[in-house]
Design a protein around this motif. Structure first.
Motif, PDB file in Angstrom:
ATOM      1  N   LYS A  69      -3.750  -5.722  10.333  1.00 36.63           N
ATOM      2  CA  LYS A  69      -2.848  -6.185   9.269  1.00 36.63           C
ATOM      3  C   LYS A  69      -3.511  -6.166   7.906  1.00 36.63           C
ATOM      4  CE  LYS A  69      -0.164  -8.740  12.499  1.00 36.63           C
ATOM      5  NZ  LYS A  69       0.865  -9.663  12.742  1.00 36.63           N
ATOM      6  N   LYS A  71      -6.393  -7.495   6.936  1.00 38.09           N
ATOM      7  CA  LYS A  71      -7.059  -8.749   6.557  1.00 38.09           C
ATOM      8  C   LYS A  71      -8.583  -8.626   6.444  1.00 38.09           C
ATOM      9  CE  LYS A  71      -3.494 -11.671   6.751  1.00 38.09           C
ATOM     10  NZ  LYS A  71      -3.118 -12.529   5.657  1.00 38.09           N
ATOM     11  N   ASP A  86     -10.024  -7.837   2.270  1.00 41.45           N
ATOM     12  CA  ASP A  86      -8.696  -8.235   2.736  1.00 41.45           C
ATOM     13  C   ASP A  86      -7.691  -7.527   1.833  1.00 41.45           C
ATOM     14  OD1 ASP A  86      -6.247  -9.433   3.242  1.00 41.45           O
ATOM     15  OD2 ASP A  86      -7.020 -11.479   3.162  1.00 41.45           O
ATOM     16  N   THR A  88      -4.583  -7.566   1.889  1.00 45.27           N
ATOM     17  CA  THR A  88      -3.378  -8.354   1.608  1.00 45.27           C
ATOM     18  C   THR A  88      -3.602  -9.347   0.468  1.00 45.27           C
ATOM     19  OG1 THR A  88      -3.869 -10.179   3.131  1.00 45.27           O
ATOM     20  CG2 THR A  88      -2.775  -8.247   4.067  1.00 45.27           C
ATOM     21  N   GLN A  93      -3.925  -6.636  -4.190  1.00 43.33           N
ATOM     22  CA  GLN A  93      -2.540  -6.305  -4.504  1.00 43.33           C
ATOM     23  C   GLN A  93      -2.251  -6.311  -6.007  1.00 43.33           C
ATOM     24  OE1 GLN A  93      -0.168  -5.176  -2.376  1.00 43.33           O
ATOM     25  NE2 GLN A  93      -1.615  -5.233  -0.688  1.00 43.33           N
ATOM     26  N   LEU A 133       1.494  -4.397   2.820  1.00 45.18           N
ATOM     27  CA  LEU A 133       0.734  -5.435   3.538  1.00 45.18           C
ATOM     28  C   LEU A 133       0.737  -6.787   2.819  1.00 45.18           C
ATOM     29  CD1 LEU A 133      -2.383  -3.295   4.566  1.00 45.18           C
ATOM     30  CD2 LEU A 133      -0.412  -3.920   5.982  1.00 45.18           C
ATOM     31  N   LYS A 134       1.403  -6.894   1.704  1.00 40.74           N
ATOM     32  CA  LYS A 134       1.394  -8.128   0.911  1.00 40.74           C
ATOM     33  C   LYS A 134       1.648  -9.363   1.743  1.00 40.74           C
ATOM     34  CE  LYS A 134       3.222  -5.857  -3.145  1.00 40.74           C
ATOM     35  NZ  LYS A 134       4.257  -5.765  -4.088  1.00 40.74           N
TER      36      LYS A 134
END
Length: 134
Positions: A69, A71, A86, A88, A93, A133-134
């Protein structure tokens, strides 16, 4: 205290001071792309098909270190210093697509640079997937 005791104390203290300062430094500075990278535009922005392709590429190329995911918890990254980012996180982001593209292209130890091993279009597809993936 005799004069030679001061020298002995200094000789013992200086290496300890060096070790204390050395081990308190961050392992690496924050990874910041150069300003010009922010001006690199994503030619596939908004292309839904590129997200699906990017997801497939992510599973093959990025998953092992960045995790399922994004992370930063992939099995291949457990022994790396620094640990995988990470993807996310707000820190990632909030970066421009151009900055992320530059980082994937150039790399920085322990992450490899993918300038010659992943075609440019495929790097953009990965970025479009990372955005989900936010």
């Amino acid at each position: 205290m005799k004069p030679y005791n001061i020298y002995i104390s200094a000789i013992l203290f200086i290496p300890l001071l060096f070790l204390a300062v050395s081990f308190n430094k961050p392992i690496q500075d924050k990874w910041v792309a150069p300003k010009y990278a922010d001006k690199i535009t994503n030619p596939l922005k908004g292309d839904i098909n590129s997200v699906a392709s990017g997801k497939k590429l992510y599973k093959v190329l990025c998953f092992v270190c960045h995790g399922p995911k994004g992370k930063g918890d992939g099995m291949g990254g457990t022994g790396l210093i620094p640990r995988p980012t990470d993807l996310t996180s707000e820190a990632v982001q909030s970066q421009t697509d151009g900055a992320i593209f530059w980082k994937i292209t150039e790399g920085r130890s322990p992450m490899a640079g993918y300038k010659t091993s992943i075609p440019e279009k495929k790097r953009w597809e990965i970025i479009n997937y990372i955005r989900t993936l936010k």
